[in-house]
Design a protein around this motif. Structure first.
Motif, mmCIF file in Angstrom:
data_model
loop_
_atom_site.group_PDB
_atom_site.id
_atom_site.type_symbol
_atom_site.label_atom_id
_atom_site.label_comp_id
_atom_site.label_asym_id
_atom_site.label_seq_id
_atom_site.Cartn_x
_atom_site.Cartn_y
_atom_site.Cartn_z
ATOM 1 N N ALA A 305 38.890 -89.547 61.285
ATOM 2 C CA ALA A 305 38.108 -88.542 62.261
ATOM 3 C C ALA A 305 38.130 -87.187 61.650
ATOM 4 C CB ALA A 305 38.684 -88.378 63.441
ATOM 5 N N PRO A 306 39.342 -86.618 61.140
ATOM 6 C CA PRO A 306 39.485 -85.276 60.496
ATOM 7 C C PRO A 306 38.292 -85.129 59.112
ATOM 8 C CG PRO A 306 41.509 -85.866 60.980
ATOM 9 C CD PRO A 306 40.634 -87.206 61.099
ATOM 10 N N VAL A 307 38.020 -86.540 58.280
ATOM 11 C CA VAL A 307 37.048 -86.473 57.516
ATOM 12 C C VAL A 307 35.678 -86.142 58.000
ATOM 13 C CG1 VAL A 307 36.271 -87.826 55.489
ATOM 14 C CG2 VAL A 307 38.598 -87.977 55.992
ATOM 15 N N LEU A 308 35.335 -86.885 59.058
ATOM 16 C CA LEU A 308 34.207 -86.712 59.820
ATOM 17 C C LEU A 308 33.933 -85.288 59.858
ATOM 18 C CD1 LEU A 308 33.937 -90.217 61.522
ATOM 19 C CD2 LEU A 308 33.099 -89.675 59.265
ATOM 20 N N ASN A 309 34.822 -84.728 60.711
ATOM 21 C CA ASN A 309 34.799 -83.387 61.592
ATOM 22 C C ASN A 309 34.306 -82.561 60.342
ATOM 23 O OD1 ASN A 309 35.140 -84.132 64.130
ATOM 24 N ND2 ASN A 309 37.449 -83.791 63.767
ATOM 25 N N ILE A 310 35.164 -82.509 59.068
ATOM 26 C CA ILE A 310 35.110 -81.746 57.891
ATOM 27 C C ILE A 310 33.841 -81.912 57.163
ATOM 28 C CG2 ILE A 310 35.804 -81.308 55.705
ATOM 29 C CD1 ILE A 310 38.730 -81.011 57.029
ATOM 30 N N THR A 311 33.303 -83.201 57.093
ATOM 31 C CA THR A 311 32.072 -83.347 56.254
ATOM 32 C C THR A 311 30.906 -83.065 56.839
ATOM 33 O OG1 THR A 311 32.175 -85.569 57.086
ATOM 34 C CG2 THR A 311 32.871 -85.259 54.803
ATOM 35 N N ARG A 312 30.922 -82.966 58.530
ATOM 36 C CA ARG A 312 29.903 -82.675 59.205
ATOM 37 C C ARG A 312 29.633 -81.146 59.334
ATOM 38 N NH1 ARG A 312 30.313 -86.712 64.793
ATOM 39 N NH2 ARG A 312 29.044 -88.327 63.688
ATOM 40 N N VAL A 313 30.738 -80.394 58.979
ATOM 41 C CA VAL A 313 30.631 -79.090 59.181
ATOM 42 C C VAL A 313 30.038 -78.704 57.737
ATOM 43 C CG1 VAL A 313 32.007 -76.771 58.772
ATOM 44 C CG2 VAL A 313 32.701 -78.357 60.498
ATOM 45 N N HIS A 314 30.620 -79.364 56.589
ATOM 46 C CA HIS A 314 30.015 -79.411 55.277
ATOM 47 C C HIS A 314 28.483 -79.521 55.331
ATOM 48 C CE1 HIS A 314 33.028 -78.702 51.993
ATOM 49 N NE2 HIS A 314 33.986 -78.935 52.843
ATOM 50 N N SER A 315 27.914 -80.574 56.056
ATOM 51 C CA SER A 315 26.592 -80.861 56.084
ATOM 52 C C SER A 315 25.735 -79.772 56.710
ATOM 53 C CB SER A 315 26.503 -82.238 56.959
ATOM 54 O OG SER A 315 24.952 -82.337 57.052
ATOM 55 N N ALA A 316 26.271 -79.144 57.747
ATOM 56 C CA ALA A 316 25.817 -78.082 58.443
ATOM 57 C C ALA A 316 25.621 -76.869 57.344
ATOM 58 C CB ALA A 316 26.524 -77.570 59.632
ATOM 59 N N ILE A 317 26.732 -76.780 56.638
ATOM 60 C CA ILE A 317 26.537 -75.594 55.702
ATOM 61 C C ILE A 317 25.538 -75.865 54.680
ATOM 62 C CG2 ILE A 317 27.872 -74.084 53.985
ATOM 63 C CD1 ILE A 317 28.622 -73.198 56.628
ATOM 64 N N GLY A 318 25.458 -77.000 54.283
ATOM 65 C CA GLY A 318 24.511 -77.206 53.349
ATOM 66 C C GLY A 318 23.145 -77.065 53.623
ATOM 67 N N SER A 319 22.822 -77.547 55.029
ATOM 68 C CA SER A 319 21.374 -77.317 55.302
ATOM 69 C C SER A 319 20.934 -75.721 55.436
ATOM 70 C CB SER A 319 21.244 -77.899 56.878
ATOM 71 O OG SER A 319 21.452 -79.513 56.947
ATOM 72 N N VAL A 320 22.110 -75.024 56.125
ATOM 73 C CA VAL A 320 21.847 -73.471 56.246
ATOM 74 C C VAL A 320 21.726 -72.882 54.807
ATOM 75 C CG1 VAL A 320 22.772 -71.402 57.207
ATOM 76 C CG2 VAL A 320 22.952 -73.568 58.392
ATOM 77 N N GLY A 321 22.637 -73.501 53.829
ATOM 78 C CA GLY A 321 22.433 -72.708 52.540
ATOM 79 C C GLY A 321 21.173 -73.110 51.800
ATOM 80 N N ALA A 322 20.676 -74.120 51.964
ATOM 81 C CA ALA A 322 19.381 -74.538 51.539
ATOM 82 C C ALA A 322 18.267 -73.717 52.224
ATOM 83 C CB ALA A 322 18.996 -75.928 51.563
ATOM 84 N N LEU A 323 18.508 -73.289 53.513
ATOM 85 C CA LEU A 323 17.489 -72.447 54.266
ATOM 86 C C LEU A 323 17.582 -71.092 53.742
ATOM 87 C CD1 LEU A 323 15.220 -71.691 56.068
ATOM 88 C CD2 LEU A 323 17.018 -71.865 57.989
ATOM 89 N N ARG A 324 18.986 -70.616 53.347
ATOM 90 C CA ARG A 324 18.946 -69.373 53.031
ATOM 91 C C ARG A 324 18.350 -69.031 51.528
ATOM 92 N NH1 ARG A 324 20.455 -66.621 49.134
ATOM 93 N NH2 ARG A 324 20.853 -68.549 48.056
ATOM 94 N N LYS A 325 18.443 -70.094 50.774
ATOM 95 C CA LYS A 325 17.845 -69.887 49.397
ATOM 96 C C LYS A 325 16.260 -70.154 49.409
ATOM 97 C CE LYS A 325 17.351 -70.197 44.816
ATOM 98 N NZ LYS A 325 18.074 -69.120 43.901
ATOM 99 N N CYS A 326 15.580 -70.959 50.406
ATOM 100 C CA CYS A 326 14.306 -70.814 50.582
ATOM 101 C C CYS A 326 13.574 -69.551 51.151
ATOM 102 C CB CYS A 326 13.800 -72.001 51.479
ATOM 103 S SG CYS A 326 14.082 -73.765 50.765
ATOM 104 N N LEU A 327 14.347 -69.198 52.102
ATOM 105 C CA LEU A 327 14.102 -67.802 52.624
ATOM 106 C C LEU A 327 14.110 -66.544 51.708
ATOM 107 C CD1 LEU A 327 13.243 -66.209 55.248
ATOM 108 C CD2 LEU A 327 15.598 -66.156 55.874
ATOM 109 N N ALA A 328 15.076 -66.730 50.982
ATOM 110 C CA ALA A 328 15.310 -65.591 49.861
ATOM 111 C C ALA A 328 14.176 -65.584 48.799
ATOM 112 C CB ALA A 328 16.511 -65.693 49.191
ATOM 113 N N ILE A 329 13.898 -66.919 48.428
ATOM 114 C CA ILE A 329 12.755 -67.126 47.579
ATOM 115 C C ILE A 329 11.276 -66.653 48.156
ATOM 116 C CG2 ILE A 329 11.067 -68.692 46.499
ATOM 117 C CD1 ILE A 329 13.710 -70.273 45.969
ATOM 118 N N ALA A 330 10.909 -67.087 49.340
ATOM 119 C CA ALA A 330 9.849 -66.646 50.242
ATOM 120 C C ALA A 330 9.705 -65.149 50.390
ATOM 121 C CB ALA A 330 9.643 -67.596 51.359
#
Length: 596
Positions: A305-330
């Protein structure tokens, strides 16, 4: 006319991913003690100056992996070839301490925030290198909690190392053909080894089975679920194992790397995916593979379960980080692109900037919501979280993962559209595998919204879980100064109503179609409260950006989708069996369920 003649479009610039970000500086100023903020701020500016240009260069060298299953003599070798760029990206992230910072805990509960902000800033340029980093982080946490003394002494330090020459990365093997996300149908079995009765790392088992989806196949170790009980026990008959990809696990240079098949792990094939092409993802056959029991027998789901909790947080940060990059480009592109016969820049065109503002609003909401959960993760790991904060983190973990994936990709598509044809070009990254196509996996990896909504429902059924969130939300409402209350009366009223309807949505028994729309309502309400918390802080501190912070809260509540989320829940609550049957008819025509 030669291509060098005539109009030449000026290139956009994205040289300050941290310094030019509209959200991060003030968020970190609020979350960190003053001395910690000064130190982390300096580190992030160094990262921006030194490491991110390196990562961008390495990304251009990263190419998809390929597999050599047999050598020229017909012998099974299963050699996985990865590119110089991929290996360099992993090394760069290790040197930055994205895993290490969280376990050094130099800044206590704030260390997690420091590590994840680094990831946020790098993920837009780093391809999908944070997939193995996420699983390495999760593996480190499991070893910290449940590892044998030898695991904690010999393996854990390599998982959190900043030295790429000795650092380990880890995989995670759960998914199998019968069950997908449902691990209760796991076919892989584990039996105590009759050959090795004792091992420094712990009890030795032999694993046999087929892992259908294994990301980061080039890792050093993996955590894997395998059946030690009967199939009839379902998930209660599973145990967790630490599995070396090669034997011996630890070998010091210049000794040669052990063969890929040295632990009886065979790569059936590499996955042919819509995105994440740089990441080696494979189907693996385990044929008497050596693994070491990790945690108590038949408690594998609890231990992983701790693995899933941490990887889900990583997943969220990955999504937001990709959006950050797209918004910076646009946003940057709007400063160099002229329209109206070359007389006006996009940045001076109100209609265009209004659309960018909508995207920025989504980014702000996701950043505040996600880092609210990250702070709770840090507190939980450092033992400074209250019982209510621990419960709130459990509630927010599936929410940030699913909501970020859902909202970020659609916002990224708007960034692409805002650049016209240039946004569709691979060279500008938004439409490339590096961003939109790679980010689509976050809607699936570690659980779809439907799966996550059921996880959330199970967590809410824990005594005191929903109350822990409601009490925190009520405290946030009570903290609003009277002058500010008058200024934001309408959104405050809407948020209160949303909170009331959220409680009603989870009143038992929960109708069968409510969990998913209730999940989205919960996400809208939670992000609204985190934006409110920041707006109140900004107002009280008289920050330079306080009017913007207040406006972001108001717009998110009024225009960000809360009303639609409330309506979806109301509709689902009154859904009858007739509507469910009609859903089937809409999908499958006049055929009945019995015929299917």
């Amino acid at each position: 006319m030669r291509v060098e003649e005539g109009f030449q479009q000026l290139p956009f610039s994205d040289d300050e991913p941290y310094g030019a970000d509209p959200v991060l500086f003030t968020l970190l100023k609020r979350l960190f003690p003053k001395s910690v903020h000064a130190e982390v701020d300096a580190d992030l500016r160094r990262l921006e100056r030194e490491t991110i240009p390196e990562i961008r260069a390495l990304s251009n060298l990263a190419t998809p992996p390929y597999l050599t299953q047999y050598n020229q003599w017909g012998q099974r070798v299963d050699i996985l070839h990865t590119s110089e760029g991929w290996r360099g990206l992993k090394a760069a992230v290790q040197k930055e301490g994205v895993v290490a910072i969280s376990y050094d805990r130099k800044h206590g509960e704030h260390s997690r925030i420091h590590a994840f902000v680094k990831m946020l800033l790098m993920s837009g340029d780093g391809q999908v290198v944070f997939c193995p980093i996420a699983m390495t982080d999760g593996c480190a946490r499991v070893l910290e909690l449940f590892g044998t003394p030898a695991m904690q002494k010999d393996v854990f330090p390599r998982l959190v190392s900043r030295d790429p020459s000795t650092a380990f990365t880890a995989g995670q093997w759960m998914t199998e053909r019968p069950g997908g996300s449902d691990v209760s149908q796991t076919e892989t079995t584990a039996a105590p080894s009759s050959e090795i009765t004792a091992h420094p790392l712990g009890p030795v088992y032999k694993l046999d089975g087929f892992k259908w989806f294994s990301s980061a196949t080039d890792s050093n170790v993996s955590v894997a679920l395998a059946r030690t009980g009967s199939l009839s026990q379902g998930s209660r008959g599973l145990s967790l194992f630490l599995v070396p990809l090669r034997l011996p696990l630890v070998h010091e240079p210049p000794s040669p790397l052990p063969p890929s098949t040295s632990n009886n792990i065979y790569v059936h094939r590499l996955k042919n995916k819509i995105g994440t092409h740089i990441l080696p993802t494979a189907e693996l056959s385990l044929n008497g593979t050596e693994g070491y029991l990790l945690g108590p027998q038949n408690q594998g789901v609890r231990c992983i379960a701790p693995v899933l909790n941490i990887t889900r947080v990583h997943s969220a940060i990955g999504s937001v980080g990709a959006l950050r990059k797209c918004l910076a480009i646009a946003s940057s592109f709007a400063t160099v692109r002229a329209v109206n016969g070359g007389k006006q820049m996009l940045v001076d065109t109100p209609l265009h900037v209004a659309e960018l503002a909508k995207i920025s609003l989504v980014y702000r909401a996701l950043v505040h919501l996600t880092f609210g959960a990250v702070h709770l993760l840090g507190k939980t790991e450092c033992g400074t979280a209250s019982k209510d904060e621990e419960l709130r983190f459990r509630l927010l973990t599936p929410i940030i993962k699913g909501f970020a994936a859902e909202k970020a990709v659609s916002a990224m598509e708007e960034c692409m559209s805002s650049m016209g044809g240039q946004g569709y070009m691979e060279e500008n990254m938004i439409g490339s595998t590096r961003l939109i196509r790679d980010s689509l996996v976050e809607k699936i990896w570690e659980g779809t919204i439907t799966v996550l909504s059921l996880d959330l429902l199970r967590t809410i059924q824990i005594k005191g879980a929903l109350k822990s969130f409601i009490d925190w939300a009520e405290m946030s409402l009570a903290s609003v100064p009277d002058p500010l209350k008058m200024q934001i009366e309408e959104p405050l009223s809407l948020l209160r109503t949303g909170l009331e309807e959220l409680q009603a949505a989870y009143k038992q028994p929960v109708p069968m179609l409510v969990p998913r729309p209730a999940f989205m309502l919960f996400a809208h309400v939670a992000s609204g409260f985190y934006l409110l918390e920041h707006a109140v802080w900004s107002y009280n501190k008289d920050e330079a950006q306080r009017d913007v912070d207040i406006e972001a809260f108001c717009r998110w509540i009024i225009e960000g989708g809360l009303k639609a989320a409330r309506e979806d829940v109301k509709r689902a609550k009154i859904t009858s069996l007739d509507r469910s049957n009609m859903d089937s008819a809409l999908v499958y025509g006049s055929r009945t369920k019995a015929k299917l």
